[in-house]
Design a protein around this motif. Structure first.
Motif, PDB file in Angstrom:
ATOM      1  N   PHE A 170       0.852  -1.188   0.000  1.00  0.00           N
ATOM      2  CA  PHE A 170       0.000   0.000   0.000  1.00  0.00           C
ATOM      3  C   PHE A 170       0.888   1.238   0.000  1.00  0.00           C
ATOM      4  O   PHE A 170       0.875   2.042   0.924  1.00  0.00           O
ATOM      5  CB  PHE A 170      -0.944  -0.014   1.203  1.00  0.00           C
ATOM      6  N   GLY A 171       1.691   1.366  -1.046  1.00  0.00           N
ATOM      7  CA  GLY A 171       2.638   2.470  -1.117  1.00  0.00           C
ATOM      8  C   GLY A 171       3.593   2.427   0.054  1.00  0.00           C
ATOM      9  O   GLY A 171       4.136   1.378   0.393  1.00  0.00           O
ATOM     10  N   ASP A 172       3.801   3.575   0.717  1.00  0.00           N
ATOM     11  CA  ASP A 172       4.659   3.611   1.901  1.00  0.00           C
ATOM     12  C   ASP A 172       3.833   3.741   3.174  1.00  0.00           C
ATOM     13  O   ASP A 172       4.359   4.066   4.231  1.00  0.00           O
ATOM     14  CB  ASP A 172       5.674   4.762   1.802  1.00  0.00           C
ATOM     15  N   THR A 185       9.959  -5.337   2.774  1.00  0.00           N
ATOM     16  CA  THR A 185      10.956  -4.749   1.899  1.00  0.00           C
ATOM     17  C   THR A 185      10.529  -3.349   1.490  1.00  0.00           C
ATOM     18  O   THR A 185       9.394  -3.148   1.072  1.00  0.00           O
ATOM     19  CB  THR A 185      11.143  -5.601   0.628  1.00  0.00           C
ATOM     20  N   THR A 186      11.431  -2.386   1.651  1.00  0.00           N
ATOM     21  CA  THR A 186      11.178  -1.017   1.216  1.00  0.00           C
ATOM     22  C   THR A 186      12.076  -0.709   0.033  1.00  0.00           C
ATOM     23  O   THR A 186      13.288  -0.830   0.113  1.00  0.00           O
ATOM     24  CB  THR A 186      11.464  -0.016   2.351  1.00  0.00           C
ATOM     25  N   GLU A 187      11.446  -0.345  -1.067  1.00  0.00           N
ATOM     26  CA  GLU A 187      12.189  -0.001  -2.272  1.00  0.00           C
ATOM     27  C   GLU A 187      11.596   1.284  -2.840  1.00  0.00           C
ATOM     28  O   GLU A 187      10.454   1.291  -3.312  1.00  0.00           O
ATOM     29  CB  GLU A 187      12.110  -1.133  -3.292  1.00  0.00           C
ATOM     30  N   GLY A 188      12.359   2.357  -2.757  1.00  0.00           N
ATOM     31  CA  GLY A 188      11.824   3.654  -3.165  1.00  0.00           C
ATOM     32  C   GLY A 188      10.701   4.064  -2.226  1.00  0.00           C
ATOM     33  O   GLY A 188      10.866   4.092  -1.012  1.00  0.00           O
ATOM     34  N   SER A 189       9.543   4.360  -2.790  1.00  0.00           N
ATOM     35  CA  SER A 189       8.396   4.776  -1.984  1.00  0.00           C
ATOM     36  C   SER A 189       7.420   3.633  -1.738  1.00  0.00           C
ATOM     37  O   SER A 189       6.309   3.850  -1.243  1.00  0.00           O
ATOM     38  CB  SER A 189       7.659   5.930  -2.680  1.00  0.00           C
ATOM     39  N   ILE A 190       7.816   2.409  -2.068  1.00  0.00           N
ATOM     40  CA  ILE A 190       6.920   1.261  -1.948  1.00  0.00           C
ATOM     41  C   ILE A 190       7.394   0.337  -0.828  1.00  0.00           C
ATOM     42  O   ILE A 190       8.561  -0.042  -0.775  1.00  0.00           O
ATOM     43  CB  ILE A 190       6.851   0.465  -3.267  1.00  0.00           C
ATOM     44  N   THR A 191       6.478  -0.008   0.077  1.00  0.00           N
ATOM     45  CA  THR A 191       6.746  -0.990   1.118  1.00  0.00           C
ATOM     46  C   THR A 191       5.924  -2.237   0.831  1.00  0.00           C
ATOM     47  O   THR A 191       4.717  -2.147   0.654  1.00  0.00           O
ATOM     48  CB  THR A 191       6.382  -0.453   2.510  1.00  0.00           C
ATOM     49  N   GLN A 192       6.577  -3.381   0.761  1.00  0.00           N
ATOM     50  CA  GLN A 192       5.891  -4.638   0.504  1.00  0.00           C
ATOM     51  C   GLN A 192       6.109  -5.595   1.661  1.00  0.00           C
ATOM     52  O   GLN A 192       7.228  -5.747   2.139  1.00  0.00           O
ATOM     53  CB  GLN A 192       6.394  -5.280  -0.794  1.00  0.00           C
TER      54      GLN A 192
END
Length: 288
Positions: free
Chosen positions: A101-103, A128-135
């Motif tokens: 859900f984005g960051d 995992t955080t990559e750029g502005s995305i958290t998964q």
């Protein structure tokens, strides 16, 4: 692997992106029954790999874990598209559930508890955080058998449980989710036309099975509808990937007929049946 009664420190692994991996042997605290000071103590076992991706306790709910946002005030009103992916193919021993859900992603502990309440064990998970995305990725097995989830009813309950948690801890997500129409604080402004949104494709995936792609407007009970339609014409479902992207469901199924891939005639029958029933959404929402 069952979750017990306390939250233990996590085990870290290095990756190309900032992430941590934990093995869950503990039961998360009940929602709203833990003080901020106590929660900070629970998080004290976490060590993070890169300072530019800082994970912290989120104010969105007790037990929330997220990442700091570098968004400007101009981005404050932007609501990212929620995504829930259930993957049955990538791991032979566990069902993989991935949430993004984005960051803004939070409420991980409460999500784990909700899954345990369904009779499931979260064997391990990664954030995992990559750029502005958290998964967030959970590896799930059944508590009673220790095996991956095969029952379509439980898979649909997993999907709806995670979406329900999203609506609870991130109420702003309701305007980007089909479930927001019935359960959210704000219904989606954009309504999908089922006829236009529905796309179905069948192609061979070797001599013994075919790959069925379905894209359609999301709704509660959709997975069960699809499985019932497929099995009613005596086609076997071997595995599935259920991908919910906001208002749209994008699902893939490995299917076969009597141990072989579907021929062109049977593929057309399957496509016609799915198109007919998916365009007639009459799911009883209260039953889920």
């Amino acid at each position: 692997m069952a979750i017990a009664n306390a939250f233990l420190p996590v085990t870290l692994r290095r990756s190309r992106v900032s992430d941590f991996e934990f093995t869950s042997h503990v039961s998360p605290p009940e929602p709203f029954k833990i003080s901020p000071i106590r929660y900070q103590f629970l998080l004290s076992g976490l060590t993070f790999l890169r300072k530019k991706n800082i994970h912290h306790a989120s104010p969105n709910g007790a037990g929330a874990v997220g990442s700091t946002s570098l968004n400007t005030d101009q981005d404050a009103d932007y609501v990212p598209t929620p995504m829930v992916l259930i993957d049955q193919d990538s791991d032979s021993d566990a069902t993989i559930v991935q949430l993004s859900f984005g960051d803004r992603l939070g409420a991980l502990i409460d999500t784990m508890k909700a899954l345990k309440d369904l009779g499931l064990d979260v064997a391990k998970g990664t954030v995992t955080t990559e750029g502005s995305i958290t998964q967030t990725k959970f590896f799930i097995t059944r508590l009673d058998t220790g095996r991956k989830v095969e029952d379509p009813d439980i898979l649909e309950r997993i999907r709806l449980t995670i979406i329900n948690n999203l609506l609870h801890y991130h109420p702003e997500s309701s305007e980007r989710l089909a479930m927001g129409e019935a359960f959210g604080i704000k219904a989606p402004q954009k309504k999908l036309d089922v006829d236009i949104a529905t796309h179905i494709r069948v192609k061979d995936d070797g001599p013994k099975r075919s790959l069925l792609h379905i894209e359609t407007a999301d709704r509660p009970g959709l997975l069960l509808e699809i499985i019932k339609i497929i099995t009613d014409i005596n086609i076997d479902v071997e595995s599935a990937e259920i991908d919910t992207e906001g208002l749209v469901a994008k699902d893939k199924f490995h299917v076969s007929y009597r141990g072989a891939a579907l021929n062109s005639s049977l593929s057309q029958v399957l496509t016609n049946c799915l198109r007919y029933y998916l365009r007639r959404p009459e799911t009883d929402v209260d039953s889920y």
